[in-house]
Scaffold this motif. Structure first.
Motif, short mmCIF file in Angstrom:
data_model
loop_
_atom_site.label_atom_id
_atom_site.label_comp_id
_atom_site.label_asym_id
_atom_site.label_seq_id
_atom_site.Cartn_x
_atom_site.Cartn_y
_atom_site.Cartn_z
N GLY A 208 78.83 -12.67 91.75
CA GLY A 208 78.68 -11.99 90.46
C GLY A 208 79.63 -12.47 89.39
O GLY A 208 79.59 -11.98 88.25
N ALA A 209 80.48 -13.43 89.73
CA ALA A 209 81.48 -13.90 88.76
C ALA A 209 80.85 -14.82 87.73
O ALA A 209 79.92 -15.57 88.03
N LYS A 210 81.38 -14.77 86.52
CA LYS A 210 80.92 -15.65 85.44
C LYS A 210 81.77 -16.91 85.35
O LYS A 210 81.28 -17.98 85.01
N LYS A 211 83.07 -16.78 85.64
CA LYS A 211 83.98 -17.93 85.55
C LYS A 211 84.91 -17.94 86.78
O LYS A 211 86.12 -17.73 86.66
N PRO A 212 84.35 -18.21 87.95
CA PRO A 212 85.18 -18.21 89.15
C PRO A 212 85.98 -19.50 89.29
O PRO A 212 85.63 -20.54 88.73
N VAL A 213 87.06 -19.43 90.04
CA VAL A 213 87.90 -20.58 90.38
C VAL A 213 88.33 -20.44 91.83
O VAL A 213 88.59 -19.33 92.30
N ILE A 214 88.39 -21.57 92.54
CA ILE A 214 88.90 -21.58 93.91
C ILE A 214 90.29 -22.21 93.92
O ILE A 214 90.49 -23.28 93.36
N LEU A 215 91.24 -21.52 94.52
CA LEU A 215 92.61 -22.01 94.64
C LEU A 215 92.87 -22.36 96.11
O LEU A 215 92.78 -21.51 96.99
N LEU A 216 93.20 -23.62 96.37
CA LEU A 216 93.44 -24.10 97.73
C LEU A 216 94.94 -24.21 97.99
O LEU A 216 95.65 -24.86 97.22
N GLY A 217 95.40 -23.59 99.07
CA GLY A 217 96.81 -23.65 99.43
C GLY A 217 97.02 -24.40 100.74
O GLY A 217 96.07 -24.90 101.36
N LYS A 218 98.28 -24.44 101.20
CA LYS A 218 98.57 -25.23 102.38
C LYS A 218 97.96 -24.63 103.64
O LYS A 218 97.75 -25.33 104.63
#
Length: 293
Positions: A219-229
């Motif tokens: 349902g997000a309009k402007k999603p972002v994926i954050l990748l960590g260690k």
């Protein structure tokens, strides 16, 4: 190789083994094949025995560097890197790396020899008489002391499980000099050893949590994926790539997640992360903590 199968040249001691040999066999039972460190009293002979039984020992000139190598070993293999140090100052030097491993979620075990408990507890000024476990406790994920050779296997298993389970981290294992030098009957010692099962049981999220997260992301309009260690530690690069490319969600990588996906990927926003984070209405964290970054 079991304790029973180890050859002896002195018939008078053929039915006896020391705590050092039991500790070696316990480490092998949990799959430890490499140690890093700097030897001296009271762990020199233990290092010799471990090498003789097939455990590789990588020597360093300073315990902190040895500990960093052990922590890196843990991150790359997802099994505890083992640091071996002497008591007192050697223990403190290595503890820096073990604390760092704890903060950064690297599985690691620091094993240090230590002096007899009684003069330490009575503050009688014994040789290198630091109360090492109590010093370590605030800085590591867990700290255990082994006083008797009968308890060595239990201590090693508890240290291993603590290092790798849940959020990985550094564990301190204190082995007293009397325990290292203790002599046990060979068959009695063999009876204390076992091969543990499920040292790191899988932790599976509930289906309801997964469904709720997917609904929010869909349902997000402007999603972002954050990748960590943590994403790099899990070694699921292909799955992450497939998810990113199937959803079309832009991503950026923390420094320890570099290499999971190429920086020039069409969905990479590494060069514009501040802008994308400010604009995002949903951020999906994969293996990352909410810290100052």
């Amino acid at each position: 190789m079991s304790i029973d199968s180890i050859p002896h040249t002195d018939p008078s001691t053929a039915n006896e083994v020391t705590g050092m040999l039991i500790l070696t066999q316990a480490l092998k039972r949990v799959g430890i094949d490499t140690m890093y460190g700097l030897v001296g009293i009271p762990v020199t002979e233990f290092a010799y025995i471990a090498q003789g039984e097939g455990i590789k020992f990588v020597g360093f000139r300073h315990e902190q560097q040895a500990g960093m190598a052990a922590a890196t070993h843990g991150f790359l293999t997802k099994t505890p890197g083992v640091l071996l140090t002497v008591s007192s100052l050697g223990f403190l030097n290595g503890l820096t790396a073990t604390a760092n491993a704890t903060v950064n979620c690297y599985p690691m075990i620091q094993i240090s020899g230590s002096s007899e408990r009684e003069p330490i507890d009575l503050m009688q000024g014994t040789y290198e008489g630091l109360d090492q476990p109590n010093i370590a406790k605030p800085l590591v994920k867990a700290a255990y002391r082994i006083n008797r050779p009968e308890d060595i296997m239990t201590g090693v298993v508890r240290a291993y499980r603590a290092a790798v389970s849940g959020r990985p981290g550094g564990v301190y294992l204190d082995v007293t000099t009397p325990c290292l030098g203790a002599v046990m009957d060979r068959k009695a010692a063999e009876a204390t050893l076992y091969t543990p099962v499920d040292l790191c049981p899988a932790v599976v999220p509930s289906p309801q949590s997964v469904a709720r997260a997917m609904e929010l992301l869909a349902g997000a309009k402007k999603p972002v994926i954050l990748l960590g260690k943590g994403a790099a530690y899990a070694q699921v690069d292909d799955k992450i790539r497939k998810f990113v490319e199937a959803t079309g969600v832009p991503f950026y990588q923390m420094s320890m997640a570099k290499g999971l996906l190429p920086d020039n990927h069409e969905l990479s926003v590494n060069s514009m992360r501040s802008y994308f984070m400010e604009q995002a209405d949903v951020v999906m964290l994969i293996g990352a903590r909410l810290n100052w970054l």
